[in-house]
Structures are given as structure tokens and as C-alpha cells.
Write a protein that holds these residues in place. Structure first.
Motif, PDB file in Angstrom:
ATOM      1  N   PHE B  81     -12.049  31.862 -20.236  1.00 32.59           N
ATOM      2  CA  PHE B  81     -13.317  32.129 -20.924  1.00 32.59           C
ATOM      3  C   PHE B  81     -14.405  32.231 -19.862  1.00 32.59           C
ATOM      4  O   PHE B  81     -14.668  31.250 -19.146  1.00 32.59           O
ATOM      5  N   TYR B  82     -15.034  33.396 -19.758  1.00 31.64           N
ATOM      6  CA  TYR B  82     -16.166  33.567 -18.833  1.00 31.64           C
ATOM      7  C   TYR B  82     -17.332  34.089 -19.666  1.00 31.64           C
ATOM      8  O   TYR B  82     -17.206  35.122 -20.340  1.00 31.64           O
ATOM      9  N   VAL B  83     -18.451  33.370 -19.632  1.00 28.09           N
ATOM     10  CA  VAL B  83     -19.588  33.746 -20.470  1.00 28.09           C
ATOM     11  C   VAL B  83     -20.514  34.689 -19.703  1.00 28.09           C
ATOM     12  O   VAL B  83     -21.003  34.351 -18.618  1.00 28.09           O
ATOM     13  N   ILE B  84     -20.727  35.873 -20.271  1.00 28.39           N
ATOM     14  CA  ILE B  84     -21.662  36.849 -19.686  1.00 28.39           C
ATOM     15  C   ILE B  84     -23.062  36.618 -20.257  1.00 28.39           C
ATOM     16  O   ILE B  84     -24.049  36.628 -19.530  1.00 28.39           O
ATOM     17  N   GLU B  85     -23.130  36.423 -21.578  1.00 32.62           N
ATOM     18  CA  GLU B  85     -24.406  36.177 -22.268  1.00 32.62           C
ATOM     19  C   GLU B  85     -24.153  35.152 -23.360  1.00 32.62           C
ATOM     20  O   GLU B  85     -23.068  35.138 -23.954  1.00 32.62           O
ATOM     21  N   GLY B  86     -25.169  34.356 -23.690  1.00 31.32           N
ATOM     22  CA  GLY B  86     -25.079  33.479 -24.847  1.00 31.32           C
ATOM     23  C   GLY B  86     -24.474  32.123 -24.536  1.00 31.32           C
ATOM     24  O   GLY B  86     -24.413  31.701 -23.374  1.00 31.32           O
ATOM     25  N   LYS B  87     -24.034  31.434 -25.585  1.00 31.09           N
ATOM     26  CA  LYS B  87     -23.516  30.070 -25.450  1.00 31.09           C
ATOM     27  C   LYS B  87     -22.253  29.913 -26.299  1.00 31.09           C
ATOM     28  O   LYS B  87     -22.270  30.224 -27.499  1.00 31.09           O
ATOM     29  N   VAL B  88     -21.221  29.400 -25.692  1.00 32.86           N
ATOM     30  CA  VAL B  88     -19.929  29.235 -26.369  1.00 32.86           C
ATOM     31  C   VAL B  88     -19.386  27.852 -26.040  1.00 32.86           C
ATOM     32  O   VAL B  88     -19.301  27.479 -24.856  1.00 32.86           O
ATOM     33  N   ARG B  89     -19.040  27.089 -27.056  1.00 32.49           N
ATOM     34  CA  ARG B  89     -18.414  25.787 -26.809  1.00 32.49           C
ATOM     35  C   ARG B  89     -16.900  25.940 -26.891  1.00 32.49           C
ATOM     36  O   ARG B  89     -16.387  26.438 -27.891  1.00 32.49           O
ATOM     37  N   VAL B  90     -16.217  25.528 -25.835  1.00 23.72           N
ATOM     38  CA  VAL B  90     -14.756  25.596 -25.792  1.00 23.72           C
ATOM     39  C   VAL B  90     -14.200  24.178 -25.907  1.00 23.72           C
ATOM     40  O   VAL B  90     -14.711  23.248 -25.273  1.00 23.72           O
ATOM     41  N   TYR B  91     -13.184  24.020 -26.739  1.00 19.50           N
ATOM     42  CA  TYR B  91     -12.509  22.746 -26.970  1.00 19.50           C
ATOM     43  C   TYR B  91     -11.078  22.868 -26.467  1.00 19.50           C
ATOM     44  O   TYR B  91     -10.415  23.874 -26.713  1.00 19.50           O
ATOM     45  N   VAL B  92     -10.595  21.816 -25.801  1.00 17.32           N
ATOM     46  CA  VAL B  92      -9.206  21.851 -25.347  1.00 17.32           C
ATOM     47  C   VAL B  92      -8.639  20.430 -25.335  1.00 17.32           C
ATOM     48  O   VAL B  92      -9.367  19.459 -25.088  1.00 17.32           O
ATOM     49  N   ARG B  98      -5.929  13.974 -24.399  1.00 22.35           N
ATOM     50  CA  ARG B  98      -7.391  13.820 -24.298  1.00 22.35           C
ATOM     51  C   ARG B  98      -8.068  15.129 -24.683  1.00 22.35           C
ATOM     52  O   ARG B  98      -7.719  16.196 -24.169  1.00 22.35           O
ATOM     53  N   LYS B  99      -9.043  15.017 -25.578  1.00 20.99           N
ATOM     54  CA  LYS B  99      -9.771  16.206 -26.032  1.00 20.99           C
ATOM     55  C   LYS B  99     -11.122  16.296 -25.325  1.00 20.99           C
ATOM     56  O   LYS B  99     -11.817  15.293 -25.175  1.00 20.99           O
ATOM     57  N   THR B 100     -11.461  17.490 -24.918  1.00 21.77           N
ATOM     58  CA  THR B 100     -12.731  17.733 -24.230  1.00 21.77           C
ATOM     59  C   THR B 100     -13.398  18.939 -24.856  1.00 21.77           C
ATOM     60  O   THR B 100     -12.708  19.882 -25.268  1.00 21.77           O
ATOM     61  N   SER B 101     -14.720  18.925 -24.927  1.00 25.80           N
ATOM     62  CA  SER B 101     -15.440  20.155 -25.250  1.00 25.80           C
ATOM     63  C   SER B 101     -16.489  20.393 -24.181  1.00 25.80           C
ATOM     64  O   SER B 101     -16.973  19.451 -23.549  1.00 25.80           O
ATOM     65  N   SER B 182     -13.339  15.959 -33.623  1.00 28.65           N
ATOM     66  CA  SER B 182     -14.532  15.098 -33.706  1.00 28.65           C
ATOM     67  C   SER B 182     -14.552  14.031 -32.612  1.00 28.65           C
ATOM     68  O   SER B 182     -15.611  13.502 -32.280  1.00 28.65           O
ATOM     69  N   ASP B 183     -13.391  13.715 -32.032  1.00 28.18           N
ATOM     70  CA  ASP B 183     -13.344  12.705 -30.961  1.00 28.18           C
ATOM     71  C   ASP B 183     -13.282  13.327 -29.566  1.00 28.18           C
ATOM     72  O   ASP B 183     -12.949  12.654 -28.582  1.00 28.18           O
ATOM     73  N   ALA B 184     -13.627  14.606 -29.470  1.00 30.96           N
ATOM     74  CA  ALA B 184     -13.611  15.264 -28.148  1.00 30.96           C
ATOM     75  C   ALA B 184     -14.758  14.748 -27.285  1.00 30.96           C
ATOM     76  O   ALA B 184     -15.895  14.643 -27.748  1.00 30.96           O
ATOM     77  N   ALA B 185     -14.460  14.420 -26.035  1.00 35.64           N
ATOM     78  CA  ALA B 185     -15.501  14.023 -25.080  1.00 35.64           C
ATOM     79  C   ALA B 185     -16.193  15.266 -24.539  1.00 35.64           C
ATOM     80  O   ALA B 185     -15.566  16.319 -24.409  1.00 35.64           O
TER      81      ALA B 185
END
Lengths: 186, 186
Positions: B81-92, B98-101, B182-185
């Protein structure tokens, strides 16, 4: 991939990478990655073949208006050019010997498959995103000067002929210094 | 790769691609490529595995602020995921559970290797550039609605369950609709 060149060089990074080195998830802020100065350009590796089982790597370059990068080909490496900012002219010779050049502006894209002679010239201060066959992304730090920071105003780095030969050999690349693009169609 | 889904769909493109389909050089202007509408997003394939011996494909997406894309994983596909414009939240979710956003803004980068559960949400109208293991780039047109033009204001396309199953199966993808982030850090 090997970090020999990184460890060899006066990199300031001590050969450590911010990339995981295996297929694990990670995030980078703008400006983060493995940096190297090559001539006046800053190359930053965002993803290497070590994370993608050798499939592909991703890198950015930030470059002032400059001279034509000499023609070259890499027998094993597919490579893309995506312009984020600025203007870059890409030159390529197809398999029938036809030469083409195209001025790429933001959002434009070019693809050069393995084995074809190509070159490029930054015509207006640019940021590019590149994708290439895994492993090639570290060519720029093997040829250039690894650095730990992405800031402006770093001195240009001009590789000596031995460094050029070593980096080219490591990536099955041929430089074609006498290649003539004057008959390239637009 | 197969164009069955393209030929099947009322694509307006007649199943023809602007990409060469083999490792040959080409250029695209901004907005050119293979387009598909999926929900409210426009996906555009710039390069497919057919041009890279299956190594990688490159695509863009243009998306308004939207809902969370449901969690999923693809066993064979590395994805960036490479952001050119705007805002995107990625969760993995990593291999230890362990979950991260991470909220990605222009110039930020995220990598999700094969097999890991992930999701994303466009938080502010965005343009993204993605790279993935070759073949996956056409998932979006198999799941979505191929279209011959990149213009604004096209009606959203909501795939039916059969189309979702077929596209997921073609790419060894699992949807994880009950996944809880919901428990993503951060």
C-alpha cells in the motif's frame, strides 16, 4: 541479497536495515527506508526481495533536473517508472531495434522488461516510484553511497569505475555508454 | 491469467487490454490502464503478471472515504500500500496474532505478506498505488465491474455472493467477515 556493500561503505547505518528481511508486515512513514545517494539523486528502498520471496522490490528516487542516465540493460530485471512529481523522459529500445522516448509527468507509467536497452533523464525535479524484480532494488546502494538520512543537501556521490563494475556485475547489468538515442521516436 | 471474467462482463472493453500481455516495453498516461469499478472505488491495472513472467503486477485505486474493507487474507500474494493522495488506515495481524493499524498519508507505505489477515479503510478520499504478486492485480476486475473509462461519477458496483466466491477462489483468498480489529494497536 548481501549487505556486503553496505557494511563496506561508510554508510552511517552500520549495515542495519529498517526492513524486516523476511515476509513480515511493516509500515514506513514518508522518508523512511534504506537510503543511498547516487550522483545527485536520493534512492530509498521501501521493500526488498527479502520480504517478497524474491518476487519484487519497491523504491523511490528523488532527483533534481539532471543529465541523461547512460543507456543500460539488465538481463534478469523487469523495471517500472511511475512519476509522483516532476518530469522524467524515459528512453527504451524494443526487440526490433525501434527506439522510443516518452516524457512522463505525474501519474504516468513506463515499463521496461528484462533485457531491453533503456535510459532516462530527469527534465524537471522529480520523485519517482519504481518496482523491479526482487534484488535489483539494492543496486542503487551498491553503486551509490548508503546514508542513514533522507535530508536535502547531501553531497553528490560519484562512483568510481571499480564500484560501477562490481554493482553492474552483481545485477547482470550492461552499461552501453555509446548508445545513441538521437533517432528515438516520441 | 485468463480474460474470461472480462469477456463475460459487460465491460465495454470487449475483453481487450491496453497492456501488451508479454514482456514488452510500454507507457501509460495518467488514467490509462485496465479499469474496474468495485463498490465506489476505481481500480486501474498498470502492469500485470503477463508482462513480468508472473513476478508482480502494479495497480492504482481511486477511492472516496468509505467503510472498512472486510478482513481477508491471500495465501499466495504479497501486497503493498503506497498512498499518493488522501488518508488510508491499514490493519494487519502478524504471525503471533498481534493486530496493528496505521493511518497512512501521502508518501507512507505498508507491506502485507502472503497469508496475513488484513483490512483497510479510506478515511479521506485517496489515491493508492499497489504492487502485488503477479496475477493478483486482476482480482479487482474479477470481483468488480470492468469499465473502459476512468471518469468520475460511475455508479458503484456491488458484487453478488457468487461473484465474490469465484474471485476469491481464483486468488486463493479467504474473507474473514467476523474478524475484530477493535483491539488493534496503533
Amino acid at each position: 541479497m548481501s549487505f556486503e556493500f553496505l557494511a563496506d561503505a561508510d554508510s552511517g547505518s552500520g549495515g542495519k536495515s529498517v526492513l524486516p528481511g523476511s515476509p513480515e508486515a511493516f509500515f514506513l512513514r514518508r522518508g523512511e527506508g534504506e537510503h543511498a545517494v547516487l550522483f545527485a539523486d536520493l534512492f530509498t528502498v521501501l521493500l526488498s526481495g527479502d520480504e517478497t520471496e524474491g518476487q519484487f522490490g519497491v523504491f523511490t528516487s528523488k532527483a533534481p533536473k539532471g543529465q541523461l542516465i547512460p543507456a543500460h540493460s539488465h538481463a534478469d530485471t523487469h523495471e517500472t517508472f511511475y512519476v509522483i512529481e516532476g518530469k522524467v523522459r524515459v528512453y527504451v529500445e524494443d526487440r526490433e531495434g525501434r527506439k522510443t522516448s516518452r516524457l512522463l509527468t505525474p501519474g504516468d507509467f513506463g515499463f521496461v522488461p528484462a533485457g531491453l536497452a533503456h535510459a532516462y533523464q530527469v527534465e524537471e525535479s522529480a520523485r519517482l516510484l519504481g518496482v523491479a524484480t526482487g534484488g535489483f532494488e539494492r543496486f542503487f546502494q551498491q553503486l551509490g553511497q548508503p546514508t542513514s538520512h533522507a535530508g536535502e543537501g547531501q553531497p553528490p556521490f560519484v562512483p568510481d569505475p571499480a564500484r560501477m563494475r562490481a554493482a553492474a556485475q552483481a545485477h547482470n547489468m550492461r552499461f552501453l555508454p555509446d548508445f545513441d538515442w538521437s533517432d528515438a521516436a516520441e
